[in-house]
Write an enzyme that holds these catalytic residues in place. Sequence first.
Site, PDB file in Angstrom:
ATOM      1  N   GLU A  66       0.831  -1.214   0.000  1.00 21.15           N
ATOM      2  CA  GLU A  66       0.000   0.000   0.000  1.00 21.15           C
ATOM      3  C   GLU A  66       0.865   1.265   0.000  1.00 21.15           C
ATOM      4  O   GLU A  66       0.579   2.239   0.698  1.00 21.15           O
ATOM      5  CB  GLU A  66      -0.928   0.023   1.228  1.00 21.15           C
ATOM      6  CG  GLU A  66      -1.864  -1.171   1.325  1.00 21.15           C
ATOM      7  CD  GLU A  66      -3.117  -1.059   0.475  1.00 21.15           C
ATOM      8  OE1 GLU A  66      -3.226  -0.098  -0.328  1.00 21.15           O
ATOM      9  OE2 GLU A  66      -3.975  -1.940   0.596  1.00 21.15           O
ATOM     10  N   ALA A  67       1.926   1.223  -0.787  1.00 25.85           N
ATOM     11  CA  ALA A  67       2.917   2.308  -0.789  1.00 25.85           C
ATOM     12  C   ALA A  67       2.308   3.668  -1.126  1.00 25.85           C
ATOM     13  O   ALA A  67       2.829   4.703  -0.718  1.00 25.85           O
ATOM     14  CB  ALA A  67       4.034   1.981  -1.781  1.00 25.85           C
ATOM     15  N   GLN A  68       1.221   3.669  -1.855  1.00 26.34           N
ATOM     16  CA  GLN A  68       0.614   4.950  -2.270  1.00 26.34           C
ATOM     17  C   GLN A  68       0.179   5.815  -1.090  1.00 26.34           C
ATOM     18  O   GLN A  68       0.041   7.026  -1.220  1.00 26.34           O
ATOM     19  CB  GLN A  68      -0.565   4.705  -3.219  1.00 26.34           C
ATOM     20  CG  GLN A  68      -1.855   4.189  -2.591  1.00 26.34           C
ATOM     21  CD  GLN A  68      -1.891   2.675  -2.415  1.00 26.34           C
ATOM     22  OE1 GLN A  68      -0.909   1.991  -2.658  1.00 26.34           O
ATOM     23  NE2 GLN A  68      -3.030   2.141  -1.985  1.00 26.34           N
ATOM     24  N   CYS A 122     -11.685  -5.299 -16.263  1.00 21.66           N
ATOM     25  CA  CYS A 122     -12.766  -4.310 -16.304  1.00 21.66           C
ATOM     26  C   CYS A 122     -14.111  -5.007 -16.076  1.00 21.66           C
ATOM     27  O   CYS A 122     -14.441  -5.969 -16.783  1.00 21.66           O
ATOM     28  CB  CYS A 122     -12.765  -3.599 -17.656  1.00 21.66           C
ATOM     29  SG  CYS A 122     -14.149  -2.451 -17.862  1.00 21.66           S
ATOM     30  N   CYS A 125     -16.480  -4.467 -19.454  1.00 25.49           N
ATOM     31  CA  CYS A 125     -16.255  -5.063 -20.772  1.00 25.49           C
ATOM     32  C   CYS A 125     -15.282  -6.246 -20.766  1.00 25.49           C
ATOM     33  O   CYS A 125     -15.106  -6.899 -21.791  1.00 25.49           O
ATOM     34  CB  CYS A 125     -15.753  -3.991 -21.745  1.00 25.49           C
ATOM     35  SG  CYS A 125     -14.024  -3.529 -21.466  1.00 25.49           S
ATOM     36  N   CYS A 154     -11.572  -0.293 -17.433  1.00 28.17           N
ATOM     37  CA  CYS A 154     -10.572   0.059 -18.432  1.00 28.17           C
ATOM     38  C   CYS A 154     -10.694   1.561 -18.723  1.00 28.17           C
ATOM     39  O   CYS A 154     -11.614   2.219 -18.245  1.00 28.17           O
ATOM     40  CB  CYS A 154     -10.765  -0.756 -19.712  1.00 28.17           C
ATOM     41  SG  CYS A 154     -12.237  -0.280 -20.644  1.00 28.17           S
ATOM     42  N   CYS A 157     -14.174   2.550 -20.415  1.00 27.84           N
ATOM     43  CA  CYS A 157     -15.332   2.424 -19.525  1.00 27.84           C
ATOM     44  C   CYS A 157     -15.243   3.413 -18.369  1.00 27.84           C
ATOM     45  O   CYS A 157     -16.262   3.920 -17.898  1.00 27.84           O
ATOM     46  CB  CYS A 157     -15.463   0.988 -19.020  1.00 27.84           C
ATOM     47  SG  CYS A 157     -15.826  -0.188 -20.343  1.00 27.84           S
TER      48      CYS A 157
END
Length: 165
Positions: A66-68, A122, A125, A154, A157
């Site tokens: 979870e580096a973000q 996705c 789709c 994606c 979408c």
Amino acid sequence: EEWIRRLKRAQFANQKIQIFKPTIDKRYSDMNVVSHDSHSISCTPIKTPSRMLNIAEDVQVVGIDEAQFFDESLVEVCQTLANRGVRVIVAGLDTDYLGKPFGPMPGLLAIAEDVQKVHAICVKCGGLANHSHRLSSSKKLVVLGEKDVYEPLCRQCYNKAVSEE
Ligand code: ZN
């Protein structure tokens, strides 16, 4: 799963590993990283990346999940560890739900020797998803401990879903 796979391989090779994640992640148990296929590896929750610099001399591999959610200082800390000869394996989301680069991720992507982007599928789709579309109306960036708040989409979408909101 890819991140866990790499760490498990290092474990099988008898390398000394230490794993960190930001304390912000309350979805799972405090001392364990749990991946979606329920393999788990124990880890240390920390608030600031500089804590990682205090690892024991004999640690060969550092895993970061979870580096973000860590601040920008994570980039310098990873650089310092790597320069010491530690192998640093980082997992994180490259973009947030607005499609913008997420926290320290751009800096990490730039300095990494090896980058592997993994994609979800996705839900609209069946194509390769690289966006997390937020289903709740809240614009707050961090909503954890809630399930099914995001759906993988994606590019096409995602743009369609956002234009319809
Ligand atoms: Zn799609």
